[in-house]
Enzyme design. Structure first.
Site, PDB file in Angstrom:
ATOM      1  N   ARG A 215       0.818  -1.229   0.000  1.00  0.00           N
ATOM      2  CA  ARG A 215       0.000   0.000   0.000  1.00  0.00           C
ATOM      3  C   ARG A 215       0.850   1.277   0.000  1.00  0.00           C
ATOM      4  O   ARG A 215       0.406   2.339   0.417  1.00  0.00           O
ATOM      5  CB  ARG A 215      -0.965   0.038   1.189  1.00  0.00           C
ATOM      6  CG  ARG A 215      -1.952  -1.096   1.170  1.00  0.00           C
ATOM      7  CD  ARG A 215      -3.233  -0.746   1.897  1.00  0.00           C
ATOM      8  NE  ARG A 215      -4.166  -1.843   1.782  1.00  0.00           N
ATOM      9  CZ  ARG A 215      -4.194  -2.863   2.630  1.00  0.00           C
ATOM     10  NH1 ARG A 215      -3.365  -2.905   3.660  1.00  0.00           N
ATOM     11  NH2 ARG A 215      -5.056  -3.827   2.452  1.00  0.00           N
TER      12      ARG A 215
ATOM     13  N   ARG B  63      -2.041  22.286 -13.562  1.00  0.00           N
ATOM     14  CA  ARG B  63      -1.073  21.254 -13.961  1.00  0.00           C
ATOM     15  C   ARG B  63      -1.278  20.807 -15.412  1.00  0.00           C
ATOM     16  O   ARG B  63      -0.346  20.355 -16.072  1.00  0.00           O
ATOM     17  CB  ARG B  63      -1.138  20.054 -13.008  1.00  0.00           C
ATOM     18  CG  ARG B  63      -0.054  19.035 -13.305  1.00  0.00           C
ATOM     19  CD  ARG B  63       0.168  18.027 -12.189  1.00  0.00           C
ATOM     20  NE  ARG B  63       1.238  17.126 -12.563  1.00  0.00           N
ATOM     21  CZ  ARG B  63       1.883  16.326 -11.741  1.00  0.00           C
ATOM     22  NH1 ARG B  63       1.550  16.307 -10.463  1.00  0.00           N
ATOM     23  NH2 ARG B  63       2.847  15.545 -12.158  1.00  0.00           N
TER      24      ARG B  63
ATOM     25  N   HIS C 110       8.632  10.249 -27.733  1.00  0.00           N
ATOM     26  CA  HIS C 110       7.654  11.095 -27.038  1.00  0.00           C
ATOM     27  C   HIS C 110       8.018  12.585 -27.107  1.00  0.00           C
ATOM     28  O   HIS C 110       7.190  13.424 -27.471  1.00  0.00           O
ATOM     29  CB  HIS C 110       7.519  10.638 -25.580  1.00  0.00           C
ATOM     30  CG  HIS C 110       6.614  11.514 -24.775  1.00  0.00           C
ATOM     31  ND1 HIS C 110       5.254  11.545 -24.974  1.00  0.00           N
ATOM     32  CD2 HIS C 110       6.876  12.426 -23.809  1.00  0.00           C
ATOM     33  CE1 HIS C 110       4.706  12.437 -24.153  1.00  0.00           C
ATOM     34  NE2 HIS C 110       5.677  12.981 -23.434  1.00  0.00           N
TER      35      HIS C 110
ATOM     36  N   HIS D 235       0.687  17.942 -25.903  1.00  0.00           N
ATOM     37  CA  HIS D 235       0.503  16.511 -25.668  1.00  0.00           C
ATOM     38  C   HIS D 235      -0.749  15.921 -26.316  1.00  0.00           C
ATOM     39  O   HIS D 235      -0.788  14.724 -26.561  1.00  0.00           O
ATOM     40  CB  HIS D 235       0.502  16.215 -24.160  1.00  0.00           C
ATOM     41  CG  HIS D 235       1.888  16.216 -23.558  1.00  0.00           C
ATOM     42  ND1 HIS D 235       2.691  17.342 -23.565  1.00  0.00           N
ATOM     43  CD2 HIS D 235       2.610  15.238 -22.958  1.00  0.00           C
ATOM     44  CE1 HIS D 235       3.836  17.035 -22.969  1.00  0.00           C
ATOM     45  NE2 HIS D 235       3.818  15.780 -22.596  1.00  0.00           N
TER      46      HIS D 235
ATOM     47  N   GLU E  38      10.713  18.646 -24.235  1.00  0.00           N
ATOM     48  CA  GLU E  38      10.011  18.947 -22.972  1.00  0.00           C
ATOM     49  C   GLU E  38      10.565  20.221 -22.329  1.00  0.00           C
ATOM     50  O   GLU E  38       9.842  20.945 -21.662  1.00  0.00           O
ATOM     51  CB  GLU E  38      10.133  17.774 -21.984  1.00  0.00           C
ATOM     52  CG  GLU E  38       9.426  16.499 -22.423  1.00  0.00           C
ATOM     53  CD  GLU E  38       7.925  16.465 -22.092  1.00  0.00           C
ATOM     54  OE1 GLU E  38       7.383  17.471 -21.594  1.00  0.00           O
ATOM     55  OE2 GLU E  38       7.308  15.417 -22.356  1.00  0.00           O
TER      56      GLU E  38
ATOM     57  N   ASN F 290       0.734  19.732 -20.155  1.00  0.00           N
ATOM     58  CA  ASN F 290       0.380  18.906 -21.314  1.00  0.00           C
ATOM     59  C   ASN F 290       0.382  19.703 -22.614  1.00  0.00           C
ATOM     60  O   ASN F 290      -0.159  19.243 -23.617  1.00  0.00           O
ATOM     61  CB  ASN F 290      -0.995  18.268 -21.095  1.00  0.00           C
ATOM     62  CG  ASN F 290      -0.958  17.289 -19.936  1.00  0.00           C
ATOM     63  OD1 ASN F 290       0.014  16.581 -19.753  1.00  0.00           O
ATOM     64  ND2 ASN F 290      -2.012  17.277 -19.141  1.00  0.00           N
TER      65      ASN F 290
ATOM     66  N   LYS G 145       3.594  11.713 -10.828  1.00  0.00           N
ATOM     67  CA  LYS G 145       2.745  10.909 -11.709  1.00  0.00           C
ATOM     68  C   LYS G 145       3.474   9.598 -11.979  1.00  0.00           C
ATOM     69  O   LYS G 145       4.599   9.605 -12.490  1.00  0.00           O
ATOM     70  CB  LYS G 145       2.497  11.625 -13.042  1.00  0.00           C
ATOM     71  CG  LYS G 145       1.394  12.662 -12.964  1.00  0.00           C
ATOM     72  CD  LYS G 145       1.021  13.128 -14.354  1.00  0.00           C
ATOM     73  CE  LYS G 145      -0.036  14.209 -14.308  1.00  0.00           C
ATOM     74  NZ  LYS G 145      -0.319  14.762 -15.643  1.00  0.00           N
TER      75      LYS G 145
ATOM     76  N   HIS H 199       0.041  12.696 -28.284  1.00  0.00           N
ATOM     77  CA  HIS H 199      -0.479  11.364 -27.974  1.00  0.00           C
ATOM     78  C   HIS H 199      -1.127  10.735 -29.205  1.00  0.00           C
ATOM     79  O   HIS H 199      -1.001   9.532 -29.445  1.00  0.00           O
ATOM     80  CB  HIS H 199      -1.462  11.428 -26.801  1.00  0.00           C
ATOM     81  CG  HIS H 199      -0.757  11.654 -25.484  1.00  0.00           C
ATOM     82  ND1 HIS H 199      -1.390  12.153 -24.372  1.00  0.00           N
ATOM     83  CD2 HIS H 199       0.540  11.461 -25.116  1.00  0.00           C
ATOM     84  CE1 HIS H 199      -0.511  12.253 -23.375  1.00  0.00           C
ATOM     85  NE2 HIS H 199       0.659  11.837 -23.811  1.00  0.00           N
TER      86      HIS H 199
ATOM     87  N   LYS I 116       8.112  23.213 -12.804  1.00  0.00           N
ATOM     88  CA  LYS I 116       7.238  22.066 -12.541  1.00  0.00           C
ATOM     89  C   LYS I 116       6.901  21.984 -11.057  1.00  0.00           C
ATOM     90  O   LYS I 116       5.755  21.721 -10.686  1.00  0.00           O
ATOM     91  CB  LYS I 116       7.900  20.769 -13.011  1.00  0.00           C
ATOM     92  CG  LYS I 116       6.973  19.586 -12.771  1.00  0.00           C
ATOM     93  CD  LYS I 116       7.078  18.523 -13.789  1.00  0.00           C
ATOM     94  CE  LYS I 116       5.992  17.478 -13.541  1.00  0.00           C
ATOM     95  NZ  LYS I 116       6.085  16.342 -14.412  1.00  0.00           N
TER      96      LYS I 116
ATOM     97  N   GLU J 198      -3.797  17.709 -10.767  1.00  0.00           N
ATOM     98  CA  GLU J 198      -4.248  18.202 -12.070  1.00  0.00           C
ATOM     99  C   GLU J 198      -5.741  18.524 -12.116  1.00  0.00           C
ATOM    100  O   GLU J 198      -6.473  18.030 -12.961  1.00  0.00           O
ATOM    101  CB  GLU J 198      -3.874  17.188 -13.173  1.00  0.00           C
ATOM    102  CG  GLU J 198      -3.879  17.846 -14.555  1.00  0.00           C
ATOM    103  CD  GLU J 198      -3.254  16.954 -15.631  1.00  0.00           C
ATOM    104  OE1 GLU J 198      -2.148  16.441 -15.416  1.00  0.00           O
ATOM    105  OE2 GLU J 198      -3.896  16.807 -16.675  1.00  0.00           O
TER     106      GLU J 198
HETATM  107  N1  GLY Z   1       4.125  15.304 -17.445  1.00  0.00           N
HETATM  108  C1  GLY Z   1       3.008  16.064 -17.053  1.00  0.00           C
HETATM  109  C2  GLY Z   1       2.801  16.154 -15.585  1.00  0.00           C
HETATM  110  O1  GLY Z   1       3.619  15.683 -14.827  1.00  0.00           O
HETATM  111  O2  GLY Z   1       1.804  16.651 -15.159  1.00  0.00           O
END
Ligand code: GLY
Length: 371
Positions: free
Chosen positions: A123, A243, A268, A250, A187, A247, A145, A254, A229, A239
């Site tokens: 957990r 946040r 990517h 993105h 990025e 993206n 993430k 994607h 970030k 998010e």
């Molecule tokens: N890579 C996008 C984020 O971490 O929100």
């Protein structure tokens, strides 16, 4: 060695991102204060292990820290249920306890998978990120993430689980091939484009030196990206709003990754760079920013020798409607509506569902025609 620190001040889950050349050699001293007993379990991939596992283990051993390691196959295909199951079972076999630490040594695939394994093992156990790609240093290792891909789409299975420490060793970037480095740079550019025009300008001036290996420039870029970030993650960890700016590019990316099979045809970060250029083009056509802005984005990507539009992707692509259908699989879809990150200018991105579908179709049709 100069070590720069960016603090991610999430209440109860705060941690440092340390940035510097040669940090792997300091890993034992950096990690020891976090440990309840002198042992970590390392998850890595075979390519990274060949380059960086022994120096890391030596640095840990110098502080008396034992470090069994599991090296997974390199590549995006690893980021799915089979290797995830293998990893979790291996961690259980290694008797990793609740208070122990899992250490992710690698790029985005390893960081995401190992972080997710740490999130669900007993957990939740703590984990440390030692990102070895530029993309991982500026984006995926920071912010919590974690996850794996479903056969139906990227990153559809996962959890928010913040690391306890991130060690970004700038020197390891020297082992990347130029294509992987530049993909990660996609990025980096994203950060300037989404929220810091001065940083973007700095990149326009210093990008070539940075790509050529200038460590000071590299450390500055990684630090600025991590600062941005960290700020965004502190304000919006899960998010709910801001946040989503991370993206930028993105939604297009994607769809392009899905169309090209998540492989060597399009990395990517390459998709992010093309996606950023398309997002600025769409913004200009919607009258949100001037036409000079997408031209400026493409000019910088071209100056860096990067992919900048659909014409730079080899092989067949779906038509505009096919690409739009792939965009509809995006995690950001809400109430069936596509959400885009658009921009009022360089450094001024925002999230919207209000996109003119005809303009989008026209833009993609034209971009595909140029191929
Ligand atoms: N890579 C996008 C984020 O971490 O929100």
């Amino acid at each position: 060695m100069t070590i720069e620190t960016v603090h991610v001040g999430l209440p109860g889950r705060d941690y440092d991102i340390r940035i510097g050349a040669g940090l792997i050699d300091e890993a034992g001293a950096q990690i020891a204060p976090l440990l309840q007993r002198p042992r970590v379990a390392i998850i890595t991939d075979e390519t990274v292990a060949a380059l960086h596992l022994e120096p890391l283990r030596a640095a840990l051993a110098a502080q008396g820290i034992a470090a069994p390691a599991l090296a997974l196959p390199p590549g995006e295909a690893t980021k799915g249920w089979p290797q995830f199951t293998r990893t979790v079972e291996w961690l259980i076999e290694q008797k990793v306890e609740r208070r122990d630490i899992v250490l992710a040594l690698g790029g985005g695939v390893i960081g995401d998978l190992a972080g997710f394994a740490a999130a669900v093992l007993r957990r939740g156990v703590r984990f440390v990120q030692v990102p070895t790609s530029l993309l991982a240093q500026v984006d995926s290792s920071v912010g919590g993430k974690t996850g794996i891909n479903s056969p139906l789409g990227k990153n559809l299975i996962g959890a928010f689980h913040q690391p306890s420490l991130v060690l970004a060793d700038i020197a390891v970037l020297e082992t990347l091939n130029p294509r992987d480095f530049l993909a990660g740079y996609g990025e980096v550019v994203k950060y300037g484009l989404l929220g810091d025009a001065a940083f973007y300008e700095w990149l326009e001036l210093n990008g070539p030196a940075l790509a050529a290996g200038d460590r000071t420039a590299r450390a500055h870029a990684v630090r600025r990206a991590c600062e941005m970030k960290a700020g965004i993650v502190m304000r919006d960890e899960t998010e709910q709003g801001e946040r989503a700016l991370l993206n930028l590019g993105h939604t297009f990316c994607h769809a392009l990754e899905a169309a090209t099979g998540y492989g060597d045809r399009l990395l990517h970060g390459e998709g992010v760079a093309i996606g950023c250029a398309l997002a600025f083009e769409l913004s200009a056509r919607m009258g949100l920013c001037s036409q000079e802005e997408p031209s400026r984005v493409r000019a910088h990507l071209a100056a860096m020798g990067m992919k900048k539009d659909l014409a730079d992707i080899e092989g067949p692509l779906p038509d505009a409607d096919g690409l739009i259908a792939l965009m509809a699989q995006d995690k950001k879809v809400q109430d069936g509506k596509l959400r885009f990150v658009l921009a009022r200018g360089i450094g001024a991105a925002f999230v919207t569902s209000d996109v003119d579908a005809d303009l989008l179709r026209k833009l993609l049709t034209e971009a595909l025609k140029d191929r």
